[in-house]
Motif scaffolding. Structure first.
Motif, PDB file in Angstrom:
ATOM      1  N   ARG A 144       0.829  -1.216   0.000  1.00 18.12           N
ATOM      2  CA  ARG A 144       0.000   0.000   0.000  1.00 18.12           C
ATOM      3  C   ARG A 144       0.863   1.264   0.000  1.00 18.12           C
ATOM      4  O   ARG A 144       0.583   2.223  -0.719  1.00 18.12           O
ATOM      5  N   ARG A 145       1.893   1.248   0.808  1.00 19.09           N
ATOM      6  CA  ARG A 145       2.770   2.421   0.877  1.00 19.09           C
ATOM      7  C   ARG A 145       3.491   2.641  -0.450  1.00 19.09           C
ATOM      8  O   ARG A 145       3.587   3.763  -0.942  1.00 19.09           O
ATOM      9  N   GLY A 146       3.980   1.551  -1.034  1.00 15.49           N
ATOM     10  CA  GLY A 146       4.657   1.672  -2.323  1.00 15.49           C
ATOM     11  C   GLY A 146       3.743   2.213  -3.401  1.00 15.49           C
ATOM     12  O   GLY A 146       4.103   3.132  -4.154  1.00 15.49           O
ATOM     13  N   VAL A 198       3.784   6.027  -5.561  1.00 13.52           N
ATOM     14  CA  VAL A 198       3.825   6.225  -7.014  1.00 13.52           C
ATOM     15  C   VAL A 198       2.467   6.605  -7.590  1.00 13.52           C
ATOM     16  O   VAL A 198       2.302   6.728  -8.798  1.00 13.52           O
ATOM     17  N   GLY A 199       1.479   6.787  -6.710  1.00 12.33           N
ATOM     18  CA  GLY A 199       0.169   7.244  -7.142  1.00 12.33           C
ATOM     19  C   GLY A 199      -0.649   6.218  -7.913  1.00 12.33           C
ATOM     20  O   GLY A 199      -1.411   6.578  -8.811  1.00 12.33           O
ATOM     21  N   VAL A 200      -0.515   4.959  -7.555  1.00 16.47           N
ATOM     22  CA  VAL A 200      -1.275   3.897  -8.221  1.00 16.47           C
ATOM     23  C   VAL A 200      -2.263   3.310  -7.229  1.00 16.47           C
ATOM     24  O   VAL A 200      -1.909   3.040  -6.079  1.00 16.47           O
ATOM     25  N   GLU A 201      -3.496   3.139  -7.675  1.00 14.21           N
ATOM     26  CA  GLU A 201      -4.503   2.527  -6.816  1.00 14.21           C
ATOM     27  C   GLU A 201      -4.704   1.075  -7.208  1.00 14.21           C
ATOM     28  O   GLU A 201      -4.874   0.763  -8.381  1.00 14.21           O
ATOM     29  N   GLY A 225       4.948  -5.231  -7.115  1.00 10.49           N
ATOM     30  CA  GLY A 225       4.668  -3.802  -6.995  1.00 10.49           C
ATOM     31  C   GLY A 225       5.244  -3.005  -8.150  1.00 10.49           C
ATOM     32  O   GLY A 225       4.571  -2.142  -8.728  1.00 10.49           O
ATOM     33  N   TYR A 226       6.465  -3.309  -8.517  1.00 14.49           N
ATOM     34  CA  TYR A 226       7.111  -2.606  -9.625  1.00 14.49           C
ATOM     35  C   TYR A 226       6.386  -2.907 -10.938  1.00 14.49           C
ATOM     36  O   TYR A 226       6.054  -1.993 -11.705  1.00 14.49           O
ATOM     37  N   GLY A 263       1.856  -1.305 -15.401  1.00 18.82           N
ATOM     38  CA  GLY A 263       0.408  -1.411 -15.367  1.00 18.82           C
ATOM     39  C   GLY A 263      -0.083  -2.804 -15.739  1.00 18.82           C
ATOM     40  O   GLY A 263      -1.190  -2.965 -16.241  1.00 18.82           O
ATOM     41  N   ARG A 264       0.758  -3.786 -15.493  1.00 14.59           N
ATOM     42  CA  ARG A 264       0.440  -5.150 -15.912  1.00 14.59           C
ATOM     43  C   ARG A 264      -0.580  -5.794 -14.989  1.00 14.59           C
ATOM     44  O   ARG A 264      -0.727  -5.422 -13.836  1.00 14.59           O
TER      45      ARG A 264
END
Length: 170
Positions: free
Chosen positions: A35-37, A41-44, A68-69, A75-76
Motif C-alpha cells: 500500500r505504501r509503495g 507512485v500514485g497507483v490505486e 509492486g514494480y 500497469g500489468r
C-alpha cells in the motif's frame, strides 16, 4: 555457494561475499509495504487484489517488490506478473539443475512441489523413477543440497511459493 567463489575457473574466484538473510513479512506488513509503495507512485490497487497477492507471495520481499514494480510501472495485470515470476524462478531452477550431474534433483523437486514430503514415500517414488533401489544417503545428499541452497527448509517445504510453482513445471 562457496564452490562459485573457490573455483579458479569462476569469474568470482577469490572475491569476498556477504550473505544477506531476509525474513518474510507478516501478512499485515506485506499489505502495508504494498500500500505504501503504491501510494508513493500514485497507483490505486483494490484490496481484493492486494490480499490475493499477499496470500500467494507469502511475505517474500523480493516477489512483493517485483509485483509492486510490475504493477505500478508497467500497469500489468496480476496473471501476467505471476506467470513471469514463475518463469523467472523456473529459469533459476534450470540453472541450478545444470550444475547437477544427477537427474534426481529434478525428480525430487517435482515430488516435493506435488506435496510428497514423507521420507519413505519420497525415496520410493525416486526409486520408481530410477527403476532400482537407492541408498538413504543418496536422498539425504539431494535434500541437503536443496536445503543448503535455501530451496527447501528442514521440513522439506519450499522456502519460496513462486519457486514451488516453478518446480511443478520442471
Amino acid at each position: 555457494m562457496n564452490s562459485i567463489f573457490s573455483n579458479p575457473e569462476s569469474p568470482l574466484f577469490g572475491r569476498a561475499y556477504a550473505e544477506v538473510i531476509t525474513e518474510r513479512l507478516s501478512r499485515e506488513k506485506s499489505l502495508k509495504f504494498l500500500r505504501r509503495g503504491f501510494s508513493e507512485v500514485g497507483v490505486e490497487v483494490d484490496d481484493g487484489e492486494l490480499n490475493e497477492v499477499v496470500d500467494r507471495l507469502d511475505g517474500v520481499i523480493g516477489w512483493l517488490t517485483y509485483y509492486g514494480y510490475s504493477r505500478s510501472v508497467g500497469g500489468r495485470d496480476l496473471t501476467s506478473i505471476f506467470n513471469d515470476a514463475i518463469n523467472l524462478a523456473r529459469e533459476e531452477l534450470e540453472n541450478f539443475l545444470k550444475l547437477r550431474v544427477s537427474r534426481r534433483y529434478r525428480v525430487v523437486l517435482k515430488l516435493l512441489a506435488s506435496g510428497v514430503r514423507e521420507w519413505g514415500l519420497l525415496k520410493r517414488r525416486l526409486e520408481d523413477y530410477e527403476g532400482s533401489p537407492i541408498s538413504d544417503r543418496v536422498l539425504h545428499d539431494v535434500l541437503t543440497t536443496l536445503k543448503m541452497h535455501s530451496i527447501i527448509n528442514e521440513e522439506l517445504e519450499f522456502t519460496d511459493p513462486i519457486v514451488k510453482e516453478a518446480a511443478r513445471g520442471l
